[in-house]
Motif scaffolding. Sequence first.
Motif, short mmCIF file in Angstrom:
data_model
loop_
_atom_site.label_atom_id
_atom_site.label_comp_id
_atom_site.label_asym_id
_atom_site.label_seq_id
_atom_site.Cartn_x
_atom_site.Cartn_y
_atom_site.Cartn_z
N GLU A 1 0.80 -1.09 -0.14
CA GLU A 1 -0.02 0.02 -0.01
C GLU A 1 0.81 1.30 -0.19
O GLU A 1 1.88 1.15 0.70
N PHE A 2 0.33 2.31 -0.62
CA PHE A 2 1.05 3.64 -0.59
C PHE A 2 0.92 4.17 0.74
O PHE A 2 0.05 4.07 1.43
N VAL A 3 2.18 4.88 1.04
CA VAL A 3 2.30 5.34 2.36
C VAL A 3 2.39 6.96 2.46
O VAL A 3 1.63 7.90 2.79
N ASP B 1 2.36 13.94 -0.06
CA ASP B 1 1.16 13.27 0.06
C ASP B 1 1.32 12.04 0.97
O ASP B 1 2.12 11.38 0.84
N TYR B 2 -0.02 11.99 1.69
CA TYR B 2 0.48 10.89 2.68
C TYR B 2 -1.10 9.99 2.74
O TYR B 2 -2.00 10.59 2.55
N GLN B 3 -0.53 8.98 3.03
CA GLN B 3 -2.10 7.93 3.20
C GLN B 3 -2.80 8.62 4.88
O GLN B 3 -1.79 9.00 5.70
N ASP B 4 -4.07 8.57 4.77
CA ASP B 4 -4.54 9.34 5.89
C ASP B 4 -4.21 8.73 7.05
O ASP B 4 -3.98 9.46 7.91
N SER B 5 -4.05 7.47 7.27
CA SER B 5 -3.88 6.85 8.29
C SER B 5 -2.45 7.18 9.14
O SER B 5 -1.99 6.90 10.22
N ARG C 1 -0.34 6.39 -6.08
CA ARG C 1 -1.36 6.04 -5.33
C ARG C 1 -1.93 4.88 -6.05
O ARG C 1 -2.70 3.96 -5.38
N LYS D 1 -0.73 10.33 8.27
CA LYS D 1 -0.16 11.64 8.06
C LYS D 1 0.09 12.36 9.20
O LYS D 1 0.91 13.55 9.10
#
Length: 124
Positions: free
Chosen positions: A46-48, A59-63, A106, A65
């Motif tokens: 998964e994208f981080v 840019d960040y994964q919401d979980s 993403r 950031k």
Amino acid sequence: QVRLVESGGGLVQAGVSLRLSCAASGRTPGSYAMGWFRQAPGKEREFVASISWNSVRTDYQDSVKDRFTISRDNANNMVYLQIDPVKREDAGIYYCAAAGDASVFRSMGLGIYWGQGTQVTVSS
């Protein structure tokens, strides 16, 4: 083409700060957008996080950031991922990635160069 080598993983205790590093080499690595991905046991990659070539956009994964910070040092062809504090759910293999445009990260689209990964194991 760009070659990526990650380092900094290992066994860490939950609650500490951890910095992963990625050394880039090859043709003009400073011109690539860079990203970090992770793959937890039994789950898909998964994208981080990602950062543009000039560090203007991140840019960040919401979980993550609130705890993860991506940065880069183009003078030394390095990219970093700071995790603070580390949590148990951060365990997995962390992959560094490079692409001509951060928009592919993403969706994990075509044109991404991957490193071999560095393992992060978290103890409570």
